[in-house]
Design an enzyme around this catalytic site. Sequence first.
Site, PDB file in Angstrom:
ATOM      1  N   GLY A  49       0.451  -0.704   0.893  1.00 38.15           N
ATOM      2  CA  GLY A  49       1.195  -0.390  -0.314  1.00 38.15           C
ATOM      3  C   GLY A  49       1.741  -1.628  -1.009  1.00 38.15           C
ATOM      4  CG  ASP A  86       3.296   7.462   7.252  1.00 31.89           C
ATOM      5  OD1 ASP A  86       2.829   8.592   6.987  1.00 31.89           O
ATOM      6  OD2 ASP A  86       2.859   6.413   6.744  1.00 31.89           O
ATOM      7  N   GLY A 123       1.168  -5.068   0.169  1.00 30.77           N
ATOM      8  CA  GLY A 123       0.619  -6.354   0.572  1.00 30.77           C
ATOM      9  C   GLY A 123      -0.786  -6.270   1.139  1.00 30.77           C
TER      10      GLY A 123
END
Length: 378
Positions: free
Chosen positions: A81, A190, A83
């Site tokens: 997201g 996540d 890098g």
Amino acid sequence: MADPPILPPASPPRQQNGPINPITGTPPAAAAAAAAGNAAAVSAVPVATVPEKDRLPKEGDEIVTEAGKKYKLGPVLGDGGYGTVFQSQDDDIKIAVKTEKFSKSQLKIEIVVLKAAMQANCKHFCELIDCGTKLKDFDYMMITLLGKDLHKLRCELPERKFSINTALRIGIQTLKACEELHRIGFVSRDVKPGNFAPGVKANRQSRTIFMYDFGLARRYIDKNNQIIGSRKEVGWRGTTRYGSLNAHKRQDLGRRDDLESWFYGLVEMTRGTLPWRNIVERNHVQKAKENSRLAGRVQFLFETPSQYDKIFTLIDSYSFESAPDYKQINKYLVEAREDRQLRDRERWDWEDETVSTTITTITSFSDKELRAKHEQSK
Ligand SMILES: Nc1ncnc2c1ncn2[C@@H]1O[C@H](COP(=O)(O)OP(=O)(O)OP(=O)(O)O)[C@@H](O)[C@H]1O
């Protein structure tokens, strides 16, 4: 990777003084100078000449750490997201370097998690080799190199599902990874197949599954080892396909939610599909997940081991504060293996035939053992 996670709003740009170096805990030079009363050093960086921030490095660049160690960046392994992840080299060991834009970086929490995991001798986490900040440009961390993630590996298979032998072994190891993360005081928020990957053959870790990407992780116990109470409604966290029902209700997430997400991933890896696979609208995905507890339960668990049903019931019985019974869930998975007389020595789906005969007699190296081996050979 399917279904990118929804990240929380990026933290506001950090102040001129910059962040505390996550590994050394020391402030950057200007801040240190200011702390020491050296006004000249601070005013040497006038606002008008502050260099542009958030410049990510690229292949071929060199990162020089605070201690003077140099890492040349090789090919890009993946984009995240905020890098890029590169391959690099630590002496003769291939490693991964994760970089994230300075003002958006979530690496601090990742570094805290990996340090805690190393201290606790966790088996299913990357080793944190080095880390630091290229002031105003990017944060970086050097970690164990992994193979393709479980989502990519599954999608490469003909029926987009793992053999039952591999799926159950994955289930056992990824459950252990969740348990290890919880043991050191964090929840992932996540958990999904794309955040697990086997190690690489060169490190003899291709039969160990690693959990990675802790950008959304959060501490769930306080300094006194007490569970931090639910903050109730906190907004969406995670990835739509694997999010728990509590995540859909925007509730604070605990250990049970990591396990619910883990279970959706396990069913997908075993069956090759989930009933809400093609649904985009998040509310409709929630409805499909609710239905998987009702009339849709049979379809959801179609052709999975009977023990999956029991695991699902067990996870659904937990509340925010519950300490999950990892032992019992593991027992169900082992029982499913025994029912099918599956052998541990058989090849994993991503190993080629030639490896399987030799690797079964070799135990895999831990990161520490690899490093010790390397030191000995110097
Ligand atoms: N240790 C590693 N070894 C090999 N590849 C890696 C490693 N860590 C990350 N990658 C690759 O880089 C990609 C992005 O990494 P990661 O998921 O950690 O970043 P992220 O910014 O959190 O991504 P996302 O936004 O998808 O969650 C991964 O999908 C994977 O392909």
